[in-house]
Motif scaffolding. Structure first.
Motif, PDB file in Angstrom:
ATOM      1  N   LEU A 151      13.183   0.038   1.457  1.00 19.98           N
ATOM      2  CA  LEU A 151      12.225   1.108   1.719  1.00 19.98           C
ATOM      3  C   LEU A 151      11.516   1.473   0.422  1.00 19.98           C
ATOM      4  CD1 LEU A 151      11.090   3.328   3.656  1.00 19.98           C
ATOM      5  CD2 LEU A 151      12.959   4.795   2.829  1.00 19.98           C
ATOM      6  N   VAL A 152      10.191   1.438   0.440  1.00 18.24           N
ATOM      7  CA  VAL A 152       9.366   1.804  -0.712  1.00 18.24           C
ATOM      8  C   VAL A 152       8.823   3.204  -0.467  1.00 18.24           C
ATOM      9  CG1 VAL A 152       7.263   1.263  -1.992  1.00 18.24           C
ATOM     10  CG2 VAL A 152       8.777  -0.584  -1.212  1.00 18.24           C
ATOM     11  N   ASP A 210       0.008   2.441  -4.109  1.00 20.71           N
ATOM     12  CA  ASP A 210       1.302   2.206  -4.750  1.00 20.71           C
ATOM     13  C   ASP A 210       2.250   1.406  -3.859  1.00 20.71           C
ATOM     14  OD1 ASP A 210       0.650   3.459  -7.112  1.00 20.71           O
ATOM     15  OD2 ASP A 210       1.386   5.419  -6.466  1.00 20.71           O
ATOM     16  N   VAL A 211       2.126   1.578  -2.549  1.00 24.08           N
ATOM     17  CA  VAL A 211       2.943   0.783  -1.624  1.00 24.08           C
ATOM     18  C   VAL A 211       2.515  -0.679  -1.695  1.00 24.08           C
ATOM     19  CG1 VAL A 211       3.560   0.414   0.796  1.00 24.08           C
ATOM     20  CG2 VAL A 211       3.369   2.744  -0.100  1.00 24.08           C
ATOM     21  N   ALA A 221      -0.240   3.138   8.530  1.00 19.37           N
ATOM     22  CA  ALA A 221       0.694   4.164   8.049  1.00 19.37           C
ATOM     23  C   ALA A 221       0.245   5.537   8.536  1.00 19.37           C
ATOM     24  CB  ALA A 221       0.755   4.138   6.522  1.00 19.37           C
ATOM     25  N   PRO A 222       0.250   5.788   9.846  1.00 21.48           N
ATOM     26  CA  PRO A 222      -0.239   7.057  10.382  1.00 21.48           C
ATOM     27  C   PRO A 222       0.467   8.251   9.756  1.00 21.48           C
ATOM     28  CG  PRO A 222       1.148   5.921  11.980  1.00 21.48           C
ATOM     29  CD  PRO A 222       0.867   4.940  10.878  1.00 21.48           C
ATOM     30  N   ILE A 223      -0.274   9.337   9.630  1.00 24.03           N
ATOM     31  CA  ILE A 223       0.277  10.554   9.026  1.00 24.03           C
ATOM     32  C   ILE A 223       1.111  11.277  10.077  1.00 24.03           C
ATOM     33  CG2 ILE A 223      -0.284  12.771   7.969  1.00 24.03           C
ATOM     34  CD1 ILE A 223      -2.847  11.435   6.889  1.00 24.03           C
ATOM     35  N   LEU A 269       5.168   5.597   2.688  1.00 17.36           N
ATOM     36  CA  LEU A 269       6.390   4.816   2.839  1.00 17.36           C
ATOM     37  C   LEU A 269       6.054   3.417   3.338  1.00 17.36           C
ATOM     38  CD1 LEU A 269       8.533   7.556   4.611  1.00 17.36           C
ATOM     39  CD2 LEU A 269       8.580   6.962   2.200  1.00 17.36           C
ATOM     40  N   GLY A 270       6.809   2.430   2.864  1.00 10.49           N
ATOM     41  CA  GLY A 270       6.586   1.063   3.295  1.00 10.49           C
ATOM     42  C   GLY A 270       7.868   0.263   3.298  1.00 10.49           C
ATOM     43  N   LEU A 271       7.800  -0.932   3.849  1.00 10.97           N
ATOM     44  CA  LEU A 271       8.952  -1.822   3.922  1.00 10.97           C
ATOM     45  C   LEU A 271       8.618  -3.157   3.261  1.00 10.97           C
ATOM     46  CD1 LEU A 271      10.089  -1.262   7.636  1.00 10.97           C
ATOM     47  CD2 LEU A 271      11.048  -0.203   5.572  1.00 10.97           C
TER      48      LEU A 271
END
Length: 351
Positions: A66-67, A94-95, A137-139, A157-159
Motif C-alpha cells: 500500500l502506497v 506521488d503515487v 482514485a475517487p475521493i 492511496l495506491g497499490l
C-alpha cells in the motif's frame, strides 16, 4: 457570506504563495525534523521518511504493498475548478512516482469562509474530483476547516507489487536521467500573479500541471528502470539531490538538454522568478558543483519550484528509448534525457 454585489477576491490574492512554491525550504524542513526519528523500524513499513521518498509504503502481503501520500497547497491559479484539478493531479503524482496504481483518495480542504462563496469552494472540489476519478482514485471522504487561506489537496492511496516499487534511492552508476515534463511552472505562476502571463503560456502551464504522471505505473517493473521521483517544490536540483543522496552517487545535469517552456525561459530572462527558487538554491548549493558559467535565469530555472511537475527517472542507457516511448504514449511529449548518474561524492554536477 460575501456580499453578492461585491466581486470575490482572486484566489491567488488570498495566498502568500502558490502551489508547491509554498513548501517549506528543504534546509528549513531538515532543521525542523532534525531531532525526530525518520526511520521507524517496522518490518512491514518498507518505505518511511528516512530517504525523503515520495510516499510511505506498507507491505500488505508478498504480492501487495500500500502506497500512501498527501499533498496540498494554496492556489496557483484563480479559476477554482482549475485549481482543484491541479492540486489533485499534483497529489496523485506521488503515487505514480512510486510505480503504483491509485485506488482512492481523501480530500484536504481549508477555506476562508466569508471571503469566498460556497459556489467557488464547490468548483474547487469538483475540479479535484474530476481528476481523481480519471486517475481511478475517487475521493471517498476527507476533512475540512475554516482557514485564513484557501488550501486544497488529497491523501492519495495506491497499490503496487513490493518488487516493482520505484524508489528515489535506487539509481545506479551509468544510468541516464530522463525528465518527463519541461521546467518553468513556478515562473509562469509568478507571472500570473503579476498579471503579465500571456494566454498561450497560461494554457501551456495548465496543460502541464493537469497532466497526470501515469507513465510511472507502466515504468514500474520495466527492465532497466532503477529509480524515480517527481520534481515539485524543491526544483530539479533539489529533488535530484535527494535521489543522489539516497543512491550515494553524483548526478550530472547537462543544462542545455533540460527541457524548459519557451515562455518561462523568456520570462526568466526578464527577471521573473519565485521567492522559492532562491530558497531552493540556498538549500542545495553546498552539494551542487557548477562546472560552467550559469546565468541567473538559468540557475533560477534549475531551482524553479514545480507544481505537478514531471517524473525524474534513472534508468540504464539500454532502457532509455523504451522509457521515452512510454512517456510519449501517455502524452508526455516533452520528456528528454537530461544527464546521467556517476560514481563519486553524493551530489549534483551541472555541466
Amino acid at each position: 457570506m460575501p456580499d453578492t454585489q461585491t466581486p470575490e477576491p482572486l484566489l491567488t490574492s488570498l495566498a502568500h504563495g502558490g502551489g508547491c512554491g509554498c513548501k517549506l525550504a528543504p534546509n528549513v524542513l531538515a532543521d525542523i525534523l532534525s531531532e525526530m526519528p525518520l526511520a521507524l523500524g517496522s518490518s512491514d513499513l518498507i518505505v518511511d521518511a528516512a530517504t525523503s521518498d515520495d510516499a510511505a509504503v506498507y507491505r500488505v502481503n508478498e504480492t501487495t504493498a500500500l502506497v500512501a501520500t498527501t499533498d496540498f497547497f494554496t492556489p496557483i491559479v484563480d479559476d477554482p475548478h482549475t485549481f482543484g484539478r491541479i492540486a489533485a493531479t499534483n497529489a496523485l503524482s506521488d503515487v505514480f512516482a512510486m510505480g503504483a496504481r491509485p485506488i482512492f483518495s481523501l480530500a484536504i480542504v481549508g477555506m476562508p469562509i466569508g471571503k469566498i462563496s460556497n459556489e467557488t469552494i464547490r468548483a474547487i472540489l469538483a475540479g479535484g474530483q474530476s481528476v481523481a476519478e480519471t486517475a481511478g482514485a475517487p475521493i471517498a471522504g476527507g476533512h475540512s476547516i475554516d482557514a485564513a487561506e484557501p488550501i486544497y489537496g488529497l491523501v492519495a492511496l495506491g497499490l503496487v507489487h513490493p518488487d516493482k516499487l520505484l524508489l528515489n534511492s535506487g539509481a545506479r552508476a551509468g544510468d541516464v536521467l530522463i525528465l518527463g515534463k519541461p521546467l518553468g511552472v513556478g515562473i509562469y505562476s509568478a507571472a500570473l500573479k503579476r498579471g503579465i502571463i500571456e494566454d498561450a503560456d497560461y494554457a501551456e502551464m495548465i496543460a502541464s500541471t493537469t497532466r497526470l504522471n501515469t507513465p510511472g505505473t507502466d515504468l514500474a517493473g520495466m527492465a532497466g528502470v532503477h529509480a524515480a521521483t517527481d520534481v515539485t517544490g524543491f526544483g530539479l536540483l533539489g529533488h535530484l539531490s535527494e535521489m543522489c543522496r539516497g543512491a550515494g552517487l553524483t548526478g550530472v545535469v547537462e543544462a542545455d538538454r533540460v527541457p524548459v517552456f519557451d515562455g518561462a525561459r523568456r520570462l526568466a530572462e526578464a527577471g521573473v522568478k519565485t521567492g522559492a527558487s532562491g530558497r531552493n538554491w540556498d538549500s542545495v548549493r553546498t552539494s551542487v558543483t557548477v562546472q560552467r558559467p550559469l546565468s541567473a535565469p538559468e540557475l533560477d530555472i534549475l531551482c524553479d519550484p514545480q507544481t505537478s511537475g514531471g517524473l525524474l527517472v534513472s534508468c540504464s542507457a539500454e532502457a532509455a528509448e523504451s522509457v521515452l516511448a512510454t512517456f510519449e504514449r501517455h502524452g508526455h511529449t516533452g520528456a528528454a534525457v537530461i544527464g546521467r548518474m556517476e560514481t563519486g561524492v553524493s551530489g549534483v554536477t551541472v555541466v
